[in-house]
Design an enzyme around this catalytic site. Structure first.
Site, PDB file in Angstrom:
ATOM      1  N   LYS A 228       0.872  -1.183   0.000  1.00  0.00           N
ATOM      2  CA  LYS A 228       0.000   0.000   0.000  1.00  0.00           C
ATOM      3  C   LYS A 228       0.906   1.229   0.000  1.00  0.00           C
ATOM      4  O   LYS A 228       1.564   1.512   1.003  1.00  0.00           O
ATOM      5  CB  LYS A 228      -0.907  -0.034   1.221  1.00  0.00           C
ATOM      6  CG  LYS A 228      -1.856  -1.236   1.240  1.00  0.00           C
ATOM      7  CD  LYS A 228      -2.426  -1.492   2.629  1.00  0.00           C
ATOM      8  CE  LYS A 228      -1.387  -2.082   3.550  1.00  0.00           C
ATOM      9  NZ  LYS A 228      -1.921  -2.395   4.897  1.00  0.00           N
ATOM     10  N   GLY A 233      -0.710   4.495  -5.038  1.00  0.00           N
ATOM     11  CA  GLY A 233      -1.598   3.372  -5.300  1.00  0.00           C
ATOM     12  C   GLY A 233      -1.129   2.105  -4.616  1.00  0.00           C
ATOM     13  O   GLY A 233      -0.342   2.149  -3.661  1.00  0.00           O
ATOM     14  N   GLY A 261      -6.700   1.023   6.679  1.00  0.00           N
ATOM     15  CA  GLY A 261      -5.885  -0.157   6.389  1.00  0.00           C
ATOM     16  C   GLY A 261      -6.553  -1.444   6.816  1.00  0.00           C
ATOM     17  O   GLY A 261      -6.415  -2.483   6.157  1.00  0.00           O
ATOM     18  N   ASP A 262      -7.290  -1.394   7.931  1.00  0.00           N
ATOM     19  CA  ASP A 262      -7.977  -2.588   8.420  1.00  0.00           C
ATOM     20  C   ASP A 262      -9.046  -3.047   7.436  1.00  0.00           C
ATOM     21  O   ASP A 262      -9.174  -4.250   7.149  1.00  0.00           O
ATOM     22  CB  ASP A 262      -8.636  -2.311   9.771  1.00  0.00           C
ATOM     23  CG  ASP A 262      -7.675  -1.761  10.806  1.00  0.00           C
ATOM     24  OD1 ASP A 262      -6.456  -1.965  10.655  1.00  0.00           O
ATOM     25  OD2 ASP A 262      -8.149  -1.124  11.764  1.00  0.00           O
TER      26      ASP A 262
END
Length: 316
Positions: A228, A233, A261-262
């Site tokens: 990430k 991107g 992020g989770d």
């Protein structure tokens, strides 16, 4: 035909968040738990379980009710009579960035390995198709328990489970960078899927590019590497070979980055378990994360998320 099984290991805590009038409201959240919730929402046919330590306090009871309301089984939760669940408070600034205060030392989740041993539960666990943990799952444990945790994951892998790991580096959880790197590398060694952010590697190892991250991960023979890279991107690699690049699409507004992020990890892993290709999985995970940052708190209201998922998947 049985459903695929997805377990996450880590800590779920009481989440205290400030309202617009500076009052507190509570919910429940934690990085791997959040991922599991979003995985279940994206692919409801998954059987999802959370492995953690909980207490006998009232918040622990409310917490397991919260899990069940979100389709997460507490069958493998382990109860401590001496330790309660952790708590954190979160406040967001005008840019949606987070500021945390924690009360988690000596929480039940930090005693997970002792609880597994005390309850003698591991031999009775069924086969899990996917096992997911993070740097926070490791960071809350003592060093002896970190080693026992890695051994546990190794045993699960030997029994056929696929292992996924997100570094989710939090400096305050580690003695120093060398300490964090030691356990990052131990986790990479046992993982099939790794989901680092460029910030994790920049902060820990000074890696300034995606290429450096890929080269670093080659020695650990990571099957599936998903990097990430913020506004660059998301990049995916198969044993170091480029698979795809999905450009960054900014959210309309960024209200709360708590579970960006989770949610990405949960939806990505759910899509892969549903046999979606890597690029499609990244696109769907990125879309979900883009929705999540537009709403306050780690877990977006179910109805809002479901409408988005239905609309998003119809366009694929």
């Amino acid at each position: 035909m049985r459903n695929s099984t997805f377990i996450a290991i880590g800590e779920c805590m009481v989440e205290l968040s400030f309202t617009a009038h500076n009052k507190l409201q509570h919910s429940f959240a934690g990085d791997t738990y959040n991922s599991l919730v979003y995985a279940k929402r994206w692919h409801n046919e998954l059987d999802c379980y959370f492995i953690s330590g909980i207490g006998e306090d009232s918040f622990s009871n409310l917490m397991t009710e919260h899990w069940q309301q979100h389709g997460i089984s507490d069958e493998f939760a382990l109860t401590s009579g001496n330790h309660n669940v952790g708590i954190y408070a979160i406040k967001n600034d005008t840019n949606g960035e987070r500021h945390f205060d924690y009360w988690r030392k000596e929480s039940a989740a930090t005693k997970l390995m002792s609880l597994i041993e005390k309850h003698g539960s591991e031999p009775h666990w069924p086969h899990f198709d996917l096992v997911y943990f993070s740097g926070i799952s490791l960071g809350i444990l003592s060093d002896d328990d970190k080693a026992r945790f890695i051994n546990l994951v190794t045993r699960l892998k030997a029994k056929g489970s696929k292992i996924a790991f997100d570094p989710n580096y939090r400096p305050k959880m580690w003695v120093n960078k060398a300490h964090a790197i030691q356990w990052l590398e131990a986790a990479y060694t046992v993982s099939d899927i790794v989901l680092p952010g460029t910030e994790d590697h920049q902060d820990l190892l000074g890696h300034a590019s995606v290429t450096e991250i890929v080269d670093y991960c080659k020695k650990y023979e990571v099957n599936e590497l998903v990097v990430k890279a913020g506004k660059q991107g998301v990049y995916a690699f198969d044993f170091g070979q480029a698979v795809c690049h999905v450009p960054f699409t900014p959210a309309k507004v960024q209200r709360d980055t708590t579970a960006a992020g989770d949610s990405f990890a949960g939806v990505y892993l759910a899509c892969r378990m549903a046999n979606k290709d890597v690029q499609s999985a990244i696109e769907q995970a990125s879309g979900a994360a883009g929705l999540v940052v537009q709403h306050q708190g780690a877990i977006v209201e179910h109805s809002i998320f479901d409408v988005f998922r239905q609309q998003f998947t119809q366009t694929l």
